[in-house]
Design a protein around this motif. Structure first.
Motif, PDB file in Angstrom:
ATOM      1  N   TRP A 199     -14.443   0.939   3.889  1.00 16.96           N
ATOM      2  CA  TRP A 199     -13.655   0.736   5.127  1.00 16.96           C
ATOM      3  C   TRP A 199     -14.371  -0.013   6.135  1.00 16.96           C
ATOM      4  O   TRP A 199     -15.615   0.260   6.365  1.00 16.96           O
ATOM      5  CB  TRP A 199     -12.947   2.204   5.670  1.00 16.96           C
ATOM      6  CG  TRP A 199     -12.327   2.661   4.578  1.00 16.96           C
ATOM      7  CD1 TRP A 199     -12.657   3.475   3.222  1.00 16.96           C
ATOM      8  CD2 TRP A 199     -10.907   3.239   4.896  1.00 16.96           C
ATOM      9  NE1 TRP A 199     -11.707   3.992   2.677  1.00 16.96           N
ATOM     10  CE2 TRP A 199     -10.660   4.099   3.615  1.00 16.96           C
ATOM     11  CE3 TRP A 199      -9.995   3.055   5.808  1.00 16.96           C
ATOM     12  CZ2 TRP A 199      -9.215   4.419   3.266  1.00 16.96           C
ATOM     13  CZ3 TRP A 199      -8.843   3.740   5.560  1.00 16.96           C
ATOM     14  CH2 TRP A 199      -8.550   4.340   4.445  1.00 16.96           C
TER      15      TRP A 199
ATOM     16  N   LEU B 112       0.102   4.185   1.524  1.00 13.51           N
ATOM     17  CA  LEU B 112      -0.097   5.147   2.611  1.00 13.51           C
ATOM     18  C   LEU B 112      -0.492   3.747   3.764  1.00 13.51           C
ATOM     19  O   LEU B 112      -1.506   3.096   3.661  1.00 13.51           O
ATOM     20  CB  LEU B 112      -1.342   6.020   2.541  1.00 13.51           C
ATOM     21  CG  LEU B 112      -1.507   7.024   3.693  1.00 13.51           C
ATOM     22  CD1 LEU B 112      -0.520   7.895   3.932  1.00 13.51           C
ATOM     23  CD2 LEU B 112      -3.071   7.620   3.423  1.00 13.51           C
ATOM     24  N   HIS B 113       0.268   4.076   4.885  1.00 17.32           N
ATOM     25  CA  HIS B 113       0.254   3.059   5.899  1.00 17.32           C
ATOM     26  C   HIS B 113      -1.028   3.520   6.774  1.00 17.32           C
ATOM     27  O   HIS B 113      -1.987   2.604   6.905  1.00 17.32           O
ATOM     28  CB  HIS B 113       1.593   3.022   6.848  1.00 17.32           C
ATOM     29  CG  HIS B 113       1.330   1.995   7.544  1.00 17.32           C
ATOM     30  ND1 HIS B 113       0.950   2.311   8.982  1.00 17.32           N
ATOM     31  CD2 HIS B 113       2.032   0.752   7.702  1.00 17.32           C
ATOM     32  CE1 HIS B 113       1.056   1.131   9.714  1.00 17.32           C
ATOM     33  NE2 HIS B 113       1.583   0.042   9.025  1.00 17.32           N
ATOM     34  N   HIS B 114      -0.935   4.660   7.230  1.00 14.41           N
ATOM     35  CA  HIS B 114      -2.134   5.065   8.086  1.00 14.41           C
ATOM     36  C   HIS B 114      -2.092   6.577   8.134  1.00 14.41           C
ATOM     37  O   HIS B 114      -1.368   7.376   7.724  1.00 14.41           O
ATOM     38  CB  HIS B 114      -2.102   4.817   9.191  1.00 14.41           C
ATOM     39  CG  HIS B 114      -1.269   4.998  10.290  1.00 14.41           C
ATOM     40  ND1 HIS B 114       0.290   4.795  10.415  1.00 14.41           N
ATOM     41  CD2 HIS B 114      -1.239   6.251  11.346  1.00 14.41           C
ATOM     42  CE1 HIS B 114       1.008   5.427  11.252  1.00 14.41           C
ATOM     43  NE2 HIS B 114       0.108   6.264  11.934  1.00 14.41           N
TER      44      HIS B 114
ATOM     45  N   ARG C 155       0.737  -1.077  -0.009  1.00 12.48           N
ATOM     46  CA  ARG C 155       0.240  -0.007   0.030  1.00 12.48           C
ATOM     47  C   ARG C 155       0.925   1.305  -0.003  1.00 12.48           C
ATOM     48  O   ARG C 155       1.806   1.125   0.449  1.00 12.48           O
ATOM     49  CB  ARG C 155      -0.882   0.109   1.140  1.00 12.48           C
ATOM     50  CG  ARG C 155      -0.363   0.004   2.578  1.00 12.48           C
ATOM     51  CD  ARG C 155      -1.228  -0.312   3.761  1.00 12.48           C
ATOM     52  NE  ARG C 155      -0.496  -0.214   4.845  1.00 12.48           N
ATOM     53  CZ  ARG C 155      -0.789  -0.944   5.750  1.00 12.48           C
ATOM     54  NH1 ARG C 155      -1.616  -1.859   5.822  1.00 12.48           N
ATOM     55  NH2 ARG C 155      -0.317  -1.050   7.095  1.00 12.48           N
TER      56      ARG C 155
ATOM     57  N   THR D 288      -4.532   0.103   4.516  1.00 11.86           N
ATOM     58  CA  THR D 288      -4.520   1.318   4.988  1.00 11.86           C
ATOM     59  C   THR D 288      -5.459   1.812   6.209  1.00 11.86           C
ATOM     60  O   THR D 288      -6.518   1.205   6.233  1.00 11.86           O
ATOM     61  CB  THR D 288      -4.722   2.350   3.875  1.00 11.86           C
ATOM     62  OG1 THR D 288      -3.903   2.221   2.942  1.00 11.86           O
ATOM     63  CG2 THR D 288      -4.587   3.745   4.486  1.00 11.86           C
ATOM     64  N   TYR D 289      -5.067   2.107   6.963  1.00  8.38           N
ATOM     65  CA  TYR D 289      -6.077   2.618   8.259  1.00  8.38           C
ATOM     66  C   TYR D 289      -5.955   4.039   8.721  1.00  8.38           C
ATOM     67  O   TYR D 289      -5.241   4.708   8.478  1.00  8.38           O
ATOM     68  CB  TYR D 289      -5.950   1.616   9.588  1.00  8.38           C
ATOM     69  CG  TYR D 289      -4.796   1.810  10.455  1.00  8.38           C
ATOM     70  CD1 TYR D 289      -4.746   2.627  11.344  1.00  8.38           C
ATOM     71  CD2 TYR D 289      -3.758   1.131   9.880  1.00  8.38           C
ATOM     72  CE1 TYR D 289      -3.664   3.040  12.172  1.00  8.38           C
ATOM     73  CE2 TYR D 289      -2.558   1.276  10.830  1.00  8.38           C
ATOM     74  CZ  TYR D 289      -2.437   2.182  11.873  1.00  8.38           C
ATOM     75  OH  TYR D 289      -1.368   2.379  12.665  1.00  8.38           O
TER      76      TYR D 289
ATOM     77  N   GLN E 251     -10.370   0.561   8.707  1.00  7.55           N
ATOM     78  CA  GLN E 251      -9.406   0.081   7.930  1.00  7.55           C
ATOM     79  C   GLN E 251      -9.984  -0.468   6.228  1.00  7.55           C
ATOM     80  O   GLN E 251     -11.061  -0.590   6.216  1.00  7.55           O
ATOM     81  CB  GLN E 251      -8.792  -1.371   8.336  1.00  7.55           C
ATOM     82  CG  GLN E 251      -7.422  -1.739   7.618  1.00  7.55           C
ATOM     83  CD  GLN E 251      -6.765  -3.028   8.309  1.00  7.55           C
ATOM     84  OE1 GLN E 251      -7.612  -3.999   9.067  1.00  7.55           O
ATOM     85  NE2 GLN E 251      -5.412  -2.831   8.490  1.00  7.55           N
TER      86      GLN E 251
END
Length: 127
Positions: free
Chosen positions: A31, A5-7, A3, A46-47, A41
């Motif tokens: 999500w 963007l992680h978060h 991904r 991603t979250y 999430q």
């Protein structure tokens, strides 16, 4: 592919109001809420985490230096139309309504919303 963007940590003033607004919008975009947490999430991992931090100062202003808006995706134009139709009852205000769904240009299909705290979210059809 990993991904991109992680978060994202989202700092809000009114957690209860923001939880209702953001929780509804994120769910409408696919999500999933994580049990017992103010976290949602995406299927790609991603979250988004939401909190009110004691380190916050001042009000959110997307027009000041920093992040202007977040762009989420929905799978279809029908999904976008549904988000538009239901957004007001979930605390969101539509931006650029007179140019929907092409406020970002004729080739771009999106909806622009603002939360009660002034966060802007662009909901885009597709990737």
């Amino acid at each position: 592919m990993p991904r991109a963007l992680h978060h994202l940590d989202l700092w809000v003033d009114d957690v209860e109001a923001a939880e209702g607004e953001w929780g509804w919008l994120l769910a409408a975009c696919g999500w999933q809420r994580e049990d017992g947490m103010l976290s949602w999430q995406h299927p790609d991992g991603t979250y988004v985490f939401m909190e009110h931090s004691p380190d916050q100062h001042g009000e959110h202003d997307r027009l000041r230096p920093g992040v202007n808006h977040l762009a989420l995706t929905v799978g279809t134009r029908a999904g976008l139309d549904r988000v538009r139709a239901e957004s007001t009852e979930h605390g969101w205000h539509e931006l650029y309504a007179d140019r929907y769904p092409h406020a970002g240009g004729e080739q771009h299909v999106a909806l622009y919303l603002a939360s009660s705290e002034g966060f802007e979210v662009e909901v885009v059809v597709g990737d």
